[in-house]
Design an enzyme around this catalytic site. Structure first.
Site, mmCIF file in Angstrom:
data_model
loop_
_atom_site.group_PDB
_atom_site.id
_atom_site.type_symbol
_atom_site.label_atom_id
_atom_site.label_comp_id
_atom_site.label_asym_id
_atom_site.label_seq_id
_atom_site.Cartn_x
_atom_site.Cartn_y
_atom_site.Cartn_z
ATOM 1 N N HIS A 1 -3.010 -8.676 1.927
ATOM 2 C CA HIS A 1 -2.372 -7.696 1.033
ATOM 3 C C HIS A 1 -1.046 -8.223 0.483
ATOM 4 O O HIS A 1 -0.657 -7.890 -0.631
ATOM 5 C CB HIS A 1 -2.098 -6.387 1.790
ATOM 6 C CG HIS A 1 -3.261 -5.431 1.807
ATOM 7 N ND1 HIS A 1 -3.749 -4.828 0.663
ATOM 8 C CD2 HIS A 1 -4.008 -4.942 2.826
ATOM 9 C CE1 HIS A 1 -4.761 -4.011 0.983
ATOM 10 N NE2 HIS A 1 -4.946 -4.071 2.294
ATOM 11 N N GLN B 1 0.821 -1.214 0.000
ATOM 12 C CA GLN B 1 0.000 0.000 0.000
ATOM 13 C C GLN B 1 0.857 1.267 0.000
ATOM 14 O O GLN B 1 0.345 2.366 -0.211
ATOM 15 C CB GLN B 1 -0.959 0.008 1.203
ATOM 16 C CG GLN B 1 -2.031 -1.075 1.101
ATOM 17 C CD GLN B 1 -2.930 -1.075 2.323
ATOM 18 O OE1 GLN B 1 -2.549 -1.569 3.380
ATOM 19 N NE2 GLN B 1 -4.107 -0.490 2.192
ATOM 20 N N LEU C 1 -7.545 1.302 3.672
ATOM 21 C CA LEU C 1 -7.060 2.647 3.329
ATOM 22 C C LEU C 1 -6.857 2.818 1.822
ATOM 23 O O LEU C 1 -6.789 3.938 1.329
ATOM 24 C CB LEU C 1 -5.766 2.965 4.078
ATOM 25 C CG LEU C 1 -5.911 3.085 5.606
ATOM 26 C CD1 LEU C 1 -4.569 3.374 6.250
ATOM 27 C CD2 LEU C 1 -6.926 4.163 5.988
ATOM 28 N N HIS D 1 -6.620 -9.343 7.288
ATOM 29 C CA HIS D 1 -6.772 -8.378 6.196
ATOM 30 C C HIS D 1 -5.398 -7.930 5.683
ATOM 31 O O HIS D 1 -5.142 -7.915 4.477
ATOM 32 C CB HIS D 1 -7.593 -7.175 6.697
ATOM 33 C CG HIS D 1 -7.739 -6.065 5.701
ATOM 34 N ND1 HIS D 1 -8.958 -5.685 5.181
ATOM 35 C CD2 HIS D 1 -6.824 -5.233 5.141
ATOM 36 C CE1 HIS D 1 -8.772 -4.677 4.333
ATOM 37 N NE2 HIS D 1 -7.486 -4.385 4.292
HETATM 38 NI NI NI Z 1 -6.314 -2.981 3.349
#
Ligand code: NI
Length: 177
Positions: A138, A50, A93, A134
């Site tokens: 990713h 991310q 996010l 979660h």
């Molecule tokens: Ni996430």
């Protein structure tokens, strides 16, 4: 340092991350940036992809919901055991203002390296277990929307389409080698 969180639509969020082989200064900076960026965005977790980095590193902080649980970073995390199943509302996010029901294990035991390269295990349940699962997803290019029902997906189609443009912009500005 607070860094921009990559949004849905970027190819980087769909790629598998490589294990960390050495906890060098770059990895320590990455962990700091993950914490800083997660806090700035008021998130409960953030994974390296991310921030555009394809390494197996995540941070989780559920201390707002559970003050007894300290924020943690996990390097090369893996699930040792998992039990139970519960559905709960999740966000990410990389998907501002988008939420949906996701089934997760209700209890997990996870093994990872800490910032000093020491192996540790964490036992988590409920919301904490959900946040960890979660973030670990990713690292394999898996996103929470993958778990949504076709109907729910249809309902958020417009939002996803708008987000996708942001992710594609990020890819254009950060071409991968
Ligand atoms: Ni996430």
């Amino acid at each position: 340092m607070v860094r921009e969180v990559v949004k849905y639509g970027s190819q980087i969020l769909r790629q598998p991350c490589a294990p960390v082989t050495r906890i060098d200064p770059a990895i320590k900076t990455l962990v700091r940036d993950l914490f800083d960026s997660m806090k700035a965005a008021e998130g409960v977790g953030l994974a390296a992809p991310q921030l555009g980095v394809l390494r197996r590193v995540v941070v989780v902080d559920v201390s707002r919901q559970h003050p007894e649980l300290l924020p943690i970073s996990l390097i090369n995390p893996r699930i040792l055991s998992a039990e139970g199943r519960e559905v709960g509302e999740e966000g990410c996010l990389s998907f501002p203002d988008l939420y949906g029901p996701v089934p997760r294990h209700s209890q997990v035991r996870i093994e990872a390296l800490d910032i000093n390269g020491k192996l540790f295990t964490v036992d988590a349940e409920g919301f904490y277990a959900r946040a960890l699962q979660h973030e670990l997803d990713h690292l394999d290019g898996k996103l929470f929307i993958d778990y949504l029902s076709p109907l729910k997906r249809q309902l958020v189609r417009g939002k996803l389409k708008a987000l996708k443009k942001e992710g594609e912009r990020w890819d254009q500005e950060h071409p991968q080698p």
